[in-house]
Design an enzyme around this catalytic site. Structure first.
Site, PDB file in Angstrom:
ATOM      1  N   ASP A   1      69.785  61.565  33.038  1.00 21.33           N
ATOM      2  CA  ASP A   1      69.355  62.755  32.293  1.00 21.33           C
ATOM      3  C   ASP A   1      70.078  63.906  33.011  1.00 21.33           C
ATOM      4  O   ASP A   1      71.153  63.675  33.601  1.00 21.33           O
ATOM      5  CB  ASP A   1      67.818  62.884  32.332  1.00 21.33           C
ATOM      6  CG  ASP A   1      67.277  63.885  31.306  1.00 21.33           C
ATOM      7  OD1 ASP A   1      67.185  63.530  30.122  1.00 21.33           O
ATOM      8  OD2 ASP A   1      66.963  65.035  31.671  1.00 21.33           O
TER       9      ASP A   1
ATOM     10  N   LYS B   1      59.991  58.469  32.037  1.00 23.84           N
ATOM     11  CA  LYS B   1      60.898  59.512  32.534  1.00 23.84           C
ATOM     12  C   LYS B   1      60.690  59.623  34.035  1.00 23.84           C
ATOM     13  O   LYS B   1      59.625  59.265  34.533  1.00 23.84           O
ATOM     14  CB  LYS B   1      60.565  60.858  31.881  1.00 23.84           C
ATOM     15  CG  LYS B   1      61.741  61.788  31.802  1.00 23.84           C
ATOM     16  CD  LYS B   1      62.595  61.478  30.586  1.00 23.84           C
ATOM     17  CE  LYS B   1      63.905  62.230  30.610  1.00 23.84           C
ATOM     18  NZ  LYS B   1      64.613  62.091  29.325  1.00 23.84           N
TER      19      LYS B   1
HETATM   20  N1  GLU Z   1      67.791  60.995  29.083  1.00 22.28           N
HETATM   21  C1  GLU Z   1      68.127  60.518  27.782  1.00 22.28           C
HETATM   22  C2  GLU Z   1      67.085  60.979  26.791  1.00 22.28           C
HETATM   23  O1  GLU Z   1      66.521  62.052  26.943  1.00 22.28           O
HETATM   24  C3  GLU Z   1      68.445  59.030  27.736  1.00 22.28           C
HETATM   25  C4  GLU Z   1      67.385  58.093  28.219  1.00 22.28           C
HETATM   26  C5  GLU Z   1      67.825  56.633  28.299  1.00 22.28           C
HETATM   27  O2  GLU Z   1      68.945  56.310  27.925  1.00 22.28           O
HETATM   28  O3  GLU Z   1      66.997  55.830  28.765  1.00 22.28           O
HETATM   29  O4  GLU Z   1      66.825  60.360  25.801  1.00 22.28           O
END
Ligand code: GLU
Length: 449
Positions: A170, A130
């Protein structure tokens, strides 16, 4: 009695207070998962011997960097950027980037931790990561957002790659920002490769990626209801948020015959007893695309009532879908939902329920699904985008939607398998145990250096 993870600490809370001081969101996520997987660790000597939980209780790597960028007036602002490479045992790190003033190490570590289990549940080879910045895009011009993305990538590019770490979007990072980030990456490195997901379809993005998280939430909800010979048709649904997850969950729910009666933003909640329609949802999407626009204007356009500063949880409904952000639904809101006879709560956001709320919902006789299972559709389609980039063969929207259906079906099945207790399904327990087993096995098999 000595706490089994560490001879120096008496409890998990002590351990976390020492190893990760002042990180309440991170502690909240770790304590919840640990409660469910401790019996599994205790039953498996290999997990204990490899000290698997201690290795999951902190990120493998955490990068923090300065992002200096130029405003339209020519002044220089400095934000902080991060990438948390949480766990890479089952695949390259994978997870979104968030641009929000609340972004800090605690928030990103909790998100990276959750992502690790979520990605494992998809069945695709993706580790957890993240990142993001405390940059606030609200009120910034398009040119400023582009310059910020470019400045952010000036540093991030050295830490990512298709076999290393593949970020996505995100909160406040959508298709526009991913486009700018990808452009910057390509200009800096001279490489056109699948290093980000959520790209535009003309340059390697997957069909359905935008819709995937919200649609996946409803596919998961449908599975939960079908297990009780029920469905979403005719149900009253309250949803928080007005971003991608919330609006596509609303769209799919409406398509399946539900009546969606709320959406919300940081200013308040709209309550539309007639229910949202496709037109109203399209309006919300284009209205919210304007920087800093409040949802309040919905009431002038379509009627209903505006509840300034309120969340949707006081509105009577059959189903509640928290799709905004972490800790948006607290213990007293959970009590209100239960008092109002809500039959299902499904998390579209990451950790939207406080620890108190979660405890109340898990112990009540309702259907309750955690984000790491129910919102995994987004990252699952990101995983499919990675495959499409590898083979340079795009898939059609129908192909992706079918694969998304199957993945959500499989996640539901594995939660039922691992989480059934006295005939009822504890989806949180099921998701925690299933995600943990997969990652823990890989950690054990890979040894230590
Ligand atoms: N931010 C999204 C999540 O919380 C997607 C992350 C992604 O596609 O890598 O899963």
């Amino acid at each position: 009695m000595t706490f089994s993870l560490s001879p120096k600490h008496d409890s998990l809370e002590d351990y976390l207070a020492d190893r990760a001081p002042n990180q309440p969101e991170f502690h909240q996520a770790v304590v919840e998962v640990m409660g469910d997987i401790k019996p599994i660790i205790d039953q498996h000597a290999a997990f204990k011997d490899a000290n698997v939980f201690a290795r999951l209780a902190e990120p493998e790597r955490m990068i923090s960097f300065q992002v200096p960028w130029q405003t339209d007036e020519g002044t220089i602002e400095v934000n902080r950027g991060y990438r948390v490479q949480y766990n890479g045992a089952i695949g390259p790190y994978k997870g979104g980037l968030r641009f929000h003033p609340s972004v800090n190490p605690s928030i990103l570590k909790f998100l990276g931790f959750e992502q690790t289990f979520k990605n494992a549940l998809t069945g695709l080879p993706m580790g957890g990561g993240k990142g993001g910045s405390d940059f606030n895009p609200k009120g910034r011009s398009e040119a400023e957002i582009m310059r910020f993305c470019s400045a952010f990538m000036q540093e991030l590019h050295r830490h990512i790659g298709p076999d290393i770490d593949v970020p996505a979007g995100d909160i406040n990072v959508g298709g526009r920002e991913i486009g700018y980030l990808f452009g910057a990456y390509r200009r800096i490195t001279n490489r056109f490769q699948g290093v980000l997901t959520g790209k535009g379809q003309s340059f390697g993005g997957s069909a359905m990626r935008t819709q995937a998280t919200g649609f996946g939430v409803i596919y998961f909800l449908n599975q939960m209801l079908e297990a009780h010979d029920d469905g979403v048709e005719g149900k009253r649904v309250i949803i928080s948020g007005a971003g991608n997850v919330a609006t596509y969950a609303a769209q799919k729910a409406v398509e399946l015959g539900a009546r969606v009666i709320t959406l919300s933003d940081s200013n308040g909640t709209i309550h539309d007893p007639d229910g949202l329609s496709q037109d109203k949802i399209d309006w919300v999407r284009s209205h919210k695309a304007q920087s800093g626009a409040s949802l309040e204007a919905y009431v002038d356009a379509f009627g209903g009532t505006w509840h300034s500063g309120d969340t949707p949880w006081g509105v009577e409904a059959d189903i509640a879908l928290p799709c905004a952000t972490q800790n948006e639904l607290d213990g007293s809101a959970a009590k209100t939902l239960l008092k109002n006879g809500t039959m299902a709560v499904v998390e579209g956001a990451n950790m939207p329920c406080t620890a108190d709320a979660k405890q109340a919902l898990r112990s009540a006789d309702i259907l309750y699904a955690p984000g790491k299972a129910a919102n995994a559709g987004g990252v699952a389609v990101s995983g499919l985008e990675i495959s499409q980039n590898r083979t340079r063969r795009p898939e059609t929207a129908d192909e992706v939607d079918e694969a998304l259906h199957q993945i959500m079906f499989d996640i539901h099945s594995v939660c039922v398998e691992e989480g059934t207790r006295d005939g009822a399904v504890d989806y949180t327990k099921g998701a925690n145990i299933a995600g943990f087993r997969k990652v823990a096995d890989a950690i054990v098999m890979q040894g230590v250096g």
